[in-house]
Design a protein around this motif. Structure first.
Motif, mmCIF file in Angstrom:
data_model
loop_
_atom_site.group_PDB
_atom_site.id
_atom_site.type_symbol
_atom_site.label_atom_id
_atom_site.label_comp_id
_atom_site.label_asym_id
_atom_site.label_seq_id
_atom_site.Cartn_x
_atom_site.Cartn_y
_atom_site.Cartn_z
ATOM 1 N N GLY A 203 0.843 -1.205 0.000
ATOM 2 C CA GLY A 203 0.000 0.000 0.000
ATOM 3 C C GLY A 203 0.869 1.242 0.000
ATOM 4 O O GLY A 203 2.007 1.212 0.477
ATOM 5 N N GLY A 204 0.367 2.326 -0.566
ATOM 6 C CA GLY A 204 1.092 3.592 -0.549
ATOM 7 C C GLY A 204 2.303 3.658 -1.452
ATOM 8 O O GLY A 204 3.162 4.519 -1.286
ATOM 9 N N GLU A 205 2.380 2.791 -2.457
ATOM 10 C CA GLU A 205 3.523 2.832 -3.396
ATOM 11 C C GLU A 205 3.250 3.883 -4.469
ATOM 12 O O GLU A 205 3.254 3.609 -5.686
ATOM 13 C CB GLU A 205 3.739 1.453 -4.033
ATOM 14 N N ILE A 206 3.012 5.104 -4.006
ATOM 15 C CA ILE A 206 2.478 6.124 -4.883
ATOM 16 C C ILE A 206 3.480 6.653 -5.897
ATOM 17 O O ILE A 206 3.098 7.357 -6.821
ATOM 18 C CB ILE A 206 1.855 7.266 -4.055
ATOM 19 N N HIS B 107 4.564 4.910 -8.052
ATOM 20 C CA HIS B 107 4.315 4.128 -9.264
ATOM 21 C C HIS B 107 2.907 4.281 -9.813
ATOM 22 O O HIS B 107 2.431 3.447 -10.585
ATOM 23 C CB HIS B 107 4.749 2.677 -9.047
ATOM 24 N N ILE B 108 2.255 5.365 -9.416
ATOM 25 C CA ILE B 108 1.058 5.809 -10.127
ATOM 26 C C ILE B 108 1.505 6.261 -11.504
ATOM 27 O O ILE B 108 2.514 6.941 -11.636
ATOM 28 C CB ILE B 108 0.435 7.000 -9.360
#
Lengths: 310, 310
Positions: free
Chosen positions: B159-162, B164-165
């Motif tokens: 979670g929260g691997e932002i 890689h948006i």
């Protein structure tokens, strides 16, 4: 075992269900949503229906775990609605009013799309998952995000408004929300009809969609008959949705993504159009996320509303 | 009041802190991360340091609430790490091993970026928020999403691997993760240097960046001096980040977004570049979300690690 009621307030009817806290649905029924007079009668009508069902079944206050209610509006953590156009409400402390109408009974309030997600998690396609996203493809695109078994309601009760993720920064047409490029403009029933209209306005080979009433249903019916243009439209829809789901997955890392709403009536034929672009764009850690169809249909709301009580 | 230890494991040093459960930081120190032999000594070294600090301060097992540990790797809800390249670990049940090394003490394990977010929520820029997103702009882009006061760890601890948006579907250069168009390619320190390099390779007016070592720092230093080209680069960075944050906000509806990591050392000058595109693209319900700078710096990790114990 105790009893709980799940209530799903819509613009024309209120769906209601009597459940056990173990998840058994004993009975479901509907009452009219009386939206006149700013929806003043909606909560009293629900309370009366709950009381009469308790009497009919011989359920005492001590046997009751509570009443959960899904509302078509953002709902704060305290159970307050600021505005719900569909049922005529302005500011309303729904939890407080309901608990006054049913003394001794605990009430929990949630946004209807979030609550439907909770329903699928409890008794439907998300059973056994505590991390899940549900996407509802209806007239609009709604959704609910569940983490650690809990709805993500957010600071303003606007969590899971995934129809308004921007998926196309080059869009010039406006979404109903006033922004441009929202997922809802491509992946709702209305959005798919729009993509179909735009596609048919361009030069194209022969298609059975020609002269048809363009809708999500007519597009997916044509896809099933092997129509090439319909398949292109479905691919475009799937790319927008699949890419948006990949961006959601990297934030909340769900075990399963559940696709519901009217568009999902197209059935399993829908899934490959979403899965392929999802896999192309998803972060490696989310490759195993399963995309599945919702299974509860219109009952998701009452199930999730009851589940809020547990 | 009880005591808790916050531990932040990095590739070269392990940062440690002794806290009260009320959030007072009594003392902080560092030990070496011994990554040799597949990092076999890392946990025993931490346990020895905790024991010796307890002895020094006269803290008994009964006075201890526990030890929280942040690890630079995805961590499952059960406290298991599958692989952590930086410290040499393969599969490791960190929680179990730590509790065996410190009998009677409860251990909680989390991903380091997620834990830093929790630290900012507890004692830093997110104080008082239970719904928050933290974005760490360092060599890469990391983050942590907090809902209902809890880290969103997700089904795979990812979670929260932002970073890689996907924010640019037209990108052709690859991100370190193998995908293209990831936020990290535009908003990390490396990403900003890359944007600067690309901008200077195109025709441009005179800029003080010419001939400089291109970095996030040199870009923002030039912005502060009024350099037009540097400002354009900062605007491009801000558009990618601001738009990505708007897409995150519509999913989890945070009260505050906290910007940390090395890039945030540029200070308040950074914020307008992010706020403007955020406001342009955010859903109306998220307009009041505040974007603020992190305040704990390198202490966020130990603070959040200790906070996991509460």
């Amino acid at each position: 075992m105790k009893y709980c009621f799940g209530v799903d307030i819509g613009g024309t009817t209120v769906k209601m269900g009597l459940f056990s806290t173990e998840g058994e649905l004993f009975e479901k029924w509907e009452i009219k949503t009386r939206t006149e007079n700013e929806g003043k009668e909606v909560l009293p009508d629900i309370a009366a229906s709950v009381r009469s069902k308790m009497e009919e079944k011989g359920i005492s206050i001590e046997d009751m775990a509570g009443v959960g209610i899904g509302v078509p509006a953002p709902v704060s953590e305290e159970g307050i609605v600021k505005n719900s156009a569909n049922i005529g409400w302005g500011y309303k402390n729904v939890k407080k009013e309901m608990e006054e109408l049913l003394p001794g009974v605990c009430a929990r309030i949630g946004n209807d799309a979030n609550v439907a997600a909770l329903g699928e998690m409890w008794l439907g396609a998300g059973k056994g998952c505590s991390n899940m996203i549900m996407v509802t493809l209806g007239t609009g695109v709604g959704g609910g995000v569940i983490c650690h078994g809990q709805i993500i309601a957010g600071a303003n009760g606007a969590g899971g408004e995934i129809g308004h993720i921007c998926v196309n920064y080059n869009e010039t047409e406006k979404c109903g929300c006033g922004k441009t490029g929202c997922l809802e403009q491509y992946a709702s029933a209305t959005g798919i009809a729009r993509l179909a209209k735009l596609r048919l306005a361009k030069p194209h080979e022969k298609t059975i969609l020609e002269g048809k009433n363009l809708s999500a249903k007519s597009v997916f019916d044509a896809v099933k008959k092997g129509d090439r243009i319909a398949t292109e439209i479905a691919e475009e829809f799937g790319a927008y949705l699949g890419h948006a789901l990949a961006n959601m997955a990297v934030i909340t890392d769900p075990e399963r993504i559940v696709i519901g709403g009217g568009v999902s009536n197209a059935g399993p034929a829908l899934l490959p159009f979403i899965e392929k672009p999802f896999q192309e764009k998803t972060f490696f850690a989310n490759k195993d996320t399963k995309i599945v169809l919702a299974t509860l249909g219109n009952d998701a709301g009452i199930c999730g509303a009851a589940r809020m009580i547990l």
